[in-house]
Write an enzyme that holds these catalytic residues in place. Structure first.
Site, PDB file in Angstrom:
ATOM      1  N   GLY A 221      -6.473 -20.397   5.278  1.00  0.00           N
ATOM      2  CA  GLY A 221      -7.722 -21.024   4.849  1.00  0.00           C
ATOM      3  C   GLY A 221      -8.859 -20.117   5.287  1.00  0.00           C
ATOM      4  O   GLY A 221      -9.135 -19.990   6.485  1.00  0.00           O
TER       5      GLY A 221
ATOM      6  N   VAL B 264     -14.432 -22.843   8.455  1.00  0.00           N
ATOM      7  CA  VAL B 264     -13.836 -22.808   9.798  1.00  0.00           C
ATOM      8  C   VAL B 264     -12.946 -21.576   9.948  1.00  0.00           C
ATOM      9  O   VAL B 264     -13.021 -20.859  10.949  1.00  0.00           O
ATOM     10  CB  VAL B 264     -13.015 -24.087  10.100  1.00  0.00           C
ATOM     11  CG1 VAL B 264     -12.354 -23.987  11.469  1.00  0.00           C
ATOM     12  CG2 VAL B 264     -13.894 -25.331  10.026  1.00  0.00           C
TER      13      VAL B 264
ATOM     14  N   ARG C  12     -14.290 -32.831   4.686  1.00  0.00           N
ATOM     15  CA  ARG C  12     -14.767 -34.206   4.535  1.00  0.00           C
ATOM     16  C   ARG C  12     -16.170 -34.221   3.924  1.00  0.00           C
ATOM     17  O   ARG C  12     -17.045 -33.468   4.327  1.00  0.00           O
ATOM     18  CB  ARG C  12     -14.805 -34.874   5.903  1.00  0.00           C
ATOM     19  CG  ARG C  12     -15.046 -36.346   5.860  1.00  0.00           C
ATOM     20  CD  ARG C  12     -14.652 -37.003   7.160  1.00  0.00           C
ATOM     21  NE  ARG C  12     -15.344 -36.404   8.299  1.00  0.00           N
ATOM     22  CZ  ARG C  12     -16.038 -37.102   9.188  1.00  0.00           C
ATOM     23  NH1 ARG C  12     -16.142 -38.403   9.065  1.00  0.00           N
ATOM     24  NH2 ARG C  12     -16.606 -36.499  10.208  1.00  0.00           N
TER      25      ARG C  12
ATOM     26  N   HIS D 223      -9.771 -37.788  17.179  1.00  0.00           N
ATOM     27  CA  HIS D 223     -11.002 -37.048  16.973  1.00  0.00           C
ATOM     28  C   HIS D 223     -12.133 -38.002  16.601  1.00  0.00           C
ATOM     29  O   HIS D 223     -11.908 -39.039  16.015  1.00  0.00           O
ATOM     30  CB  HIS D 223     -10.731 -36.082  15.819  1.00  0.00           C
ATOM     31  CG  HIS D 223     -11.768 -35.042  15.669  1.00  0.00           C
ATOM     32  ND1 HIS D 223     -12.470 -34.521  16.720  1.00  0.00           N
ATOM     33  CD2 HIS D 223     -12.218 -34.386  14.572  1.00  0.00           C
ATOM     34  CE1 HIS D 223     -13.299 -33.607  16.271  1.00  0.00           C
ATOM     35  NE2 HIS D 223     -13.165 -33.509  14.976  1.00  0.00           N
TER      36      HIS D 223
HETATM   37  O1  TXD Z   1     -11.997 -30.800  14.697  1.00  0.00           O
HETATM   38  C1  TXD Z   1     -11.403 -30.535  13.709  1.00  0.00           C
HETATM   39  N1  TXD Z   1     -10.084 -30.546  13.719  1.00  0.00           N
HETATM   40  C2  TXD Z   1     -12.104 -30.148  12.473  1.00  0.00           C
HETATM   41  C3  TXD Z   1     -11.388 -30.180  11.242  1.00  0.00           C
HETATM   42  C4  TXD Z   1     -13.412 -29.614  12.507  1.00  0.00           C
HETATM   43  C5  TXD Z   1     -13.976 -29.101  11.372  1.00  0.00           C
HETATM   44  C6  TXD Z   1     -13.296 -29.071  10.090  1.00  0.00           C
HETATM   45  N2  TXD Z   1     -12.090 -29.828  10.069  1.00  0.00           N
HETATM   46  C7  TXD Z   1     -11.237 -29.734   8.896  1.00  0.00           C
HETATM   47  O2  TXD Z   1     -10.803 -28.398   8.704  1.00  0.00           O
HETATM   48  C8  TXD Z   1     -11.889 -30.110   7.595  1.00  0.00           C
HETATM   49  O3  TXD Z   1     -11.933 -31.502   7.450  1.00  0.00           O
HETATM   50  C9  TXD Z   1     -10.949 -29.442   6.610  1.00  0.00           C
HETATM   51  O4  TXD Z   1      -9.797 -30.251   6.439  1.00  0.00           O
HETATM   52  C10 TXD Z   1     -10.530 -28.160   7.315  1.00  0.00           C
HETATM   53  C11 TXD Z   1     -11.249 -26.924   6.839  1.00  0.00           C
HETATM   54  O5  TXD Z   1     -12.625 -27.097   6.929  1.00  0.00           O
HETATM   55  P1  TXD Z   1     -13.649 -25.997   6.322  1.00  0.00           P
HETATM   56  O6  TXD Z   1     -15.013 -26.459   6.608  1.00  0.00           O
HETATM   57  O7  TXD Z   1     -13.220 -24.638   6.727  1.00  0.00           O
HETATM   58  O8  TXD Z   1     -13.355 -26.174   4.760  1.00  0.00           O
HETATM   59  P2  TXD Z   1     -13.574 -25.090   3.604  1.00  0.00           P
HETATM   60  O9  TXD Z   1     -14.751 -24.220   3.901  1.00  0.00           O
HETATM   61  O10 TXD Z   1     -13.544 -25.874   2.340  1.00  0.00           O
HETATM   62  O11 TXD Z   1     -12.286 -24.158   3.690  1.00  0.00           O
HETATM   63  C12 TXD Z   1     -11.025 -24.590   3.344  1.00  0.00           C
HETATM   64  C13 TXD Z   1     -10.335 -23.417   2.685  1.00  0.00           C
HETATM   65  C14 TXD Z   1     -10.952 -23.013   1.350  1.00  0.00           C
HETATM   66  O12 TXD Z   1     -11.332 -21.647   1.366  1.00  0.00           O
HETATM   67  C15 TXD Z   1      -9.836 -23.265   0.341  1.00  0.00           C
HETATM   68  O13 TXD Z   1      -9.825 -22.354  -0.745  1.00  0.00           O
HETATM   69  C16 TXD Z   1      -8.618 -23.110   1.233  1.00  0.00           C
HETATM   70  O14 TXD Z   1      -8.969 -23.748   2.444  1.00  0.00           O
HETATM   71  N3  TXD Z   1      -7.387 -23.670   0.668  1.00  0.00           N
HETATM   72  C17 TXD Z   1      -6.181 -23.067   0.820  1.00  0.00           C
HETATM   73  N4  TXD Z   1      -5.826 -21.960   1.465  1.00  0.00           N
HETATM   74  C18 TXD Z   1      -4.521 -21.608   1.434  1.00  0.00           C
HETATM   75  N5  TXD Z   1      -3.578 -22.330   0.795  1.00  0.00           N
HETATM   76  C19 TXD Z   1      -3.898 -23.463   0.131  1.00  0.00           C
HETATM   77  N6  TXD Z   1      -2.975 -24.189  -0.498  1.00  0.00           N
HETATM   78  C20 TXD Z   1      -5.264 -23.882   0.130  1.00  0.00           C
HETATM   79  N7  TXD Z   1      -5.934 -24.930  -0.398  1.00  0.00           N
HETATM   80  C21 TXD Z   1      -7.232 -24.781  -0.076  1.00  0.00           C
END
Ligand code: TXD
Length: 308
Positions: free
Chosen positions: A8, A12, A81, A174
């Site tokens: 990803g 993050v 989210r 969380h």
């Molecule tokens: O405290 C915590 N655990 C958290 C969790 C704090 C902040 C964010 N939190 C969660 O992390 C949030 O609710 C999301 O479920 C994830 C990722 O958050 P982020 O803000 O980084 O989301 P983005 O910017 O949308 O990035 C997600 C990326 C994006 O580039 C997609 O193209 C990619 O994930 N993506 C994938 N990558 C690889 N393989 C697959 N299948 C895929 N699907 C989407």
């Protein structure tokens, strides 16, 4: 040189790569489904190396096979989210993505420690554990470090002290389900209760609890990522440097704190082997009750996972 894979390359993931590179923790592979995204970010990071003084290799790709031989894998892939969206709403999509990633880790990096970030955290960690069949010590979730760093920040701001001198422990799930342990927050070894009155502490805890939601409220189209990424980097550092760091993490419980078969935020010793130990603290009645509430929420999530 250690190898760290970040699945990803979104907010993050990419920011975690940035912090991990700046600390020279190891060579980094970034993976994303979006064509060109991890490649561009990987190159861009690499171009900054002479100025930022890192000597690690950073490589972005769409192919999971590149994670081969990783020591640590960070899972951030998923959808973030949106305002008004409950963490559980994310489950269906993110569980599918997590299973696909877990399958790849099992195949290409069977010795890795996996740090799950994707929400709903404690439930996604369960999906990853099941899919990989790894020993539970090698699958853990990042949430407590983030909650604790937010809490420490608010304490430092209120007392006007150096943030790094503040230390805190939070248990449970969380955000809403977080269980801050008032007794275990301190500044330079002095218990917080000596420095702040009860009402102020309660206010800071409340702000910590809704810390993520406060940011989502401003951002509208995404969620926090700088502090989450910094939390990831701290965990990766503990793993690849085998630091035996005591920090809160979502760990798979087998009887600790009276719970079994779920991931829940607890104090762990984090090192090369992942969760090397879970620390069991003597809890007060209120703390136990709050932790049980948190555990009920996680169990509900697992039931939903089972029903998908
Ligand atoms: O405290 C915590 N655990 C958290 C969790 C704090 C902040 C964010 N939190 C969660 O992390 C949030 O609710 C999301 O479920 C994830 C990722 O958050 P982020 O803000 O980084 O989301 P983005 O910017 O949308 O990035 C997600 C990326 C994006 O580039 C997609 O193209 C990619 O994930 N993506 C994938 N990558 C690889 N393989 C697959 N299948 C895929 N699907 C989407």
């Amino acid at each position: 040189m250690s190898k760290i894979s970040v699945i990803g390359a979104g907010n993050v993931g990419a920011t975690a790569v940035y912090y991990i590179a700046e600390k020279n923790l190891g060579d980094i592979v970034m993976i994303d489904v979006v064509q060109g995204l991890p490649q561009s970010k990987g190159l861009d990071f690499l171009h900054a190396a002479p100025l930022r003084e890192y000597r690690v290799h950073i490589y972005g790709t769409n192919g999971y096979d590149e994670i081969r031989g990783s020591d640590a894998v960070v899972l951030t892939a998923g959808i973030a989210r949106k305002p008004g969206m409950d963490r559980m709403d994310l489950l269906r999509t993110n569980a599918g993505i997590a299973r696909e990633a877990a399958k790849a880790v099992k195949e290409y990096a069977p010795d890795a420690v996996i740090v799950v970030v994707t929400n709903p955290l404690d439930v996604i960690a369960m999906a990853v554990l099941r899919e990989t069949g790894f020993d539970p010590s090698r699958v853990l979730g990042m949430a407590g470090v983030l909650d604790a760093t937010r809490y420490c920040t608010f304490i430092a701001e209120t007392l006007d002290v150096w943030p790094g001198d503040v230390s805190a422990m939070v248990l449970g799930g969380h955000g809403d389900a977080m269980v801050p342990l008032k007794r275990f927050a301190s500044v330079g070894g002095i218990p917080l209760g000596e420095l702040l009155d009860e009402k102020t502490t309660e206010r800071l805890i409340e702000r910590t609890r809704s810390g993520g939601a406060e940011i989502v409220g401003y951002l509208k189209t995404g969620s926090a990522f700088y502090a989450p990424a910094a939390s990831v980097a701290a965990m990766v550092e503990a793993i690849v440097k085998d630091r035996k760091t005591l920090l809160p993490a979502a760990a798979f419980l087998r009887g600790e704190y009276g719970f079994s078969g779920i991931f829940l935020g607890v104090p762990v010793i984090l090192g090369k082997g992942g969760v090397e130990r879970i620390l069991e603290l003597e809890l007060t009645g209120d703390e136990r009750e709050a932790l049980a509430r948190s555990a009920r929420a996680v169990r509900q999530g697992i039931r939903e996972l089972d029903s998908l």
